[in-house]
Enzyme design. Structure first.
Site, PDB file in Angstrom:
ATOM      1  N   LYS A  54       0.754  62.873  23.110  1.00  0.00           N
ATOM      2  CA  LYS A  54      -0.557  63.667  24.152  1.00  0.00           C
ATOM      3  C   LYS A  54       0.719  65.237  24.716  1.00  0.00           C
ATOM      4  O   LYS A  54       0.822  65.912  25.281  1.00  0.00           O
ATOM      5  CB  LYS A  54      -0.356  63.089  25.623  1.00  0.00           C
ATOM      6  N   GLN A  98       0.558  56.002  31.517  1.00  0.00           N
ATOM      7  CA  GLN A  98       0.082  55.012  29.873  1.00  0.00           C
ATOM      8  C   GLN A  98      -0.607  53.046  30.435  1.00  0.00           C
ATOM      9  O   GLN A  98       0.309  52.422  31.168  1.00  0.00           O
ATOM     10  CB  GLN A  98       1.061  55.251  29.350  1.00  0.00           C
ATOM     11  N   ASP A 121      -7.528  62.242  33.750  1.00  0.00           N
ATOM     12  CA  ASP A 121      -7.482  60.919  32.780  1.00  0.00           C
ATOM     13  C   ASP A 121      -8.669  60.241  33.419  1.00  0.00           C
ATOM     14  O   ASP A 121      -9.343  59.235  32.806  1.00  0.00           O
ATOM     15  CB  ASP A 121      -6.407  59.720  32.519  1.00  0.00           C
TER      16      ASP A 121
END
Ligand code: NAP
Length: 286
Positions: A54, A98, A121
Site C-alpha cells: 500500500k 492494518q 479504508d
C-alpha cells in the site's frame, strides 16, 4: 451468444490511477500533497507485505506514505494515542490501521478512534452506517473496488439478484449495502446459510467473499451470471473455482489480477479525495 468478459483488475486499477494523477497535480499546485498514514502493529509477515504494498502504491503516484510500525507489545491506549495524533495532524489525510492487530489490543476501539474524514479504508461503524445509508464518502476498499469494476465494464446491478457469500464488516456486509443502493435485490449468505448452492444458482451477480479457496463451484453458477471474486487465499487462489465458474459466467474476475489491484487503487482514490476535502474545508475557513 455474447462474448465472455474477463474483468481485468489491472486495467481498471490503471484507469483509476490515471484519473488520480491530474487531481494530485492540481492539489500540489495548491500546496497540498495527499498523505496516507499506515499503522502496522507487530511483525505479522503478511501484514507487513500488505502495508508495504500500500505504501509503495502511494509513492508510485506521488502520494506521501507515512509508515508507522509499532511493536507487538503496544497497548490499546498507546495505539489510541497514535491514532489521535494522526487525527490531529493536518498533513495526514487518510489513516489505515492494518488488520489484524495483536489479540490483546481492542481492535474495534482502535478502528472507531479514526476520525471519519480520515477513514479512507471504511473501517469505522460511522463510515459503514453512512455507506449503508447511501451517502458514505469512503466505503471500505474491497467493496468499493467491486463496484468500480462493475462501473468500468458497465455491468448494471439494477433489478438483478446479487448473492453475496460472506458477511464480514469490511467486505460482505458493505458490498451487500452498496449493491442494495444500486437497486439490486441482495441475498447475503454466511456460514449458517442452508442450501447455499441453490441460492447461488439464482444469482445474476455472485460476490465471493468467504475466505475459502475454490469454495464456490461452477455447477452453482447460473448460465450468464457475473462472478466477482474478492477472495485471496494462499497460493493466489480465489474463493470461486475459476475454471468451472468461467465456463458458466458471462463475466468473471480472475485471481490474481481481479479485485485485488482495484482495492489498492480505491485506497489511493479515497486518500486523494480526503486531501481535496481538507483543502476545501481549509479554504472555507480562511
Ligand atoms: P472473514 O472475515 O473470514 O469472513 C468470511 C465470511 O464467510 C464470514 O461471514 C463467514 O460466515 C462466511 N463463511 C465462512 N464459511 C462459510 C460457508 N461454509 N458458507 C457460507 N459462508 C461462509 O473474511 P473477509 O475478511 O471478509 O475476507 C473474505 C475473502 O476476501 C478472503 O479470501 C480474503 O483474503 C479476501 N479479501 C480480499 C481483499 C482484497 O483486497 N481482494 C480484501 C479483504 C479480504 P460467518 O459470518 O457466519 O462466520
Amino acid at each position: 451468444m455474447e462474448k465472455k468478459i474477463i474483468l481485468d483488475g489491472n486495467v481498471v486499477a490503471k484507469h483509476v490511477k490515471d484519473q488520480l494523477k491530474n487531481r494530485i497535480e492540481e492539489l500540489k499546485g495548491k500546496d497540498v500533497v495527499p498523505c496516507l498514514a499506515t499503522i502496522l502493529v507487530g511483525d505479522d509477515p503478511s501484514s507487513e507485505t500488505y502495508v508495504r504494498m500500500k505504501g509503495n502504491a502511494c509513492e508510485k503516484l506521488a502520494i506521501l506514505s507515512k509508515r508507522i510500525h509499532m511493536s507487538k507489545d503496544t497497548t490499546t491506549q498507546e495505539l489510541l494515542e497514535k491514532i489521535t495524533e494522526l487525527n490531529d495532524d493536518p498533513s495526514v489525510h487518510g489513516i489505515l490501521l492494518q488488520h489484524p492487530v495483536p489479540g490483546h489490543i481492542d481492535e474495534r476501539k482502535a478502528f472507531e478512534a479514526i476520525a471519519i474524514e480520515k477513514d479512507v479504508d471504511g473501517v469505522t461503524s460511522l463510515g459503514y452506517g453512512q455507506t449503508a445509508f447511501g451517502f458514505g464518502e469512503y466505503p471500505s476498499c474491497t467493496p468499493a473496488a467491486i463496484l468500480e469494476i462493475m462501473d468500468f465494464y458497465k455491468l448494471n446491478a439494477e433489478g438483478k439478484h446479487a448473492v453475496v457469500v460472506g458477511r464480514s464488516p469490511i467486505l460482505g456486509k458493505p458490498v451487500s449495502a452498496l449493491l442494495l443502493n444500486r437497486n439490486a435485490t441482495v441475498t447475503t449468505c454466511h456460514s449458517y446459510t442452508q442450501n447455499l448452492p441453490q441460492i447461488v444458482k439464482q444469482a445474476d451477480i455472485v460476490v465471493a467473499a468467504v475466505g475459502k479457496p475454490n469454495f464456490i463451484k461452477g455447477e452453482w453458477i447460473k448460465e450468464g451470471a457475473i462472478v466477482l471474486d474478492a477472495g485471496y487465499n494462499e497460493g493466489n487462489i480465489g474463493d470461486a473455482e475459476y475454471d468451472s465458474c468461467f465456463e458458466k459466467a458471462f463475466a468473471i474476475t480472475p485471481v490474481p489480477g481481479g479485485v485485488g489491484p482495484v482495492t489498492i487503487s480505491m485506497l489511493l482514490k479515497h486518500t486523494v479525495h480526503a486531501a481535496g476535502k481538507s483543502l476545501e474545508i481549509h479554504e472555507k475557513h480562511k
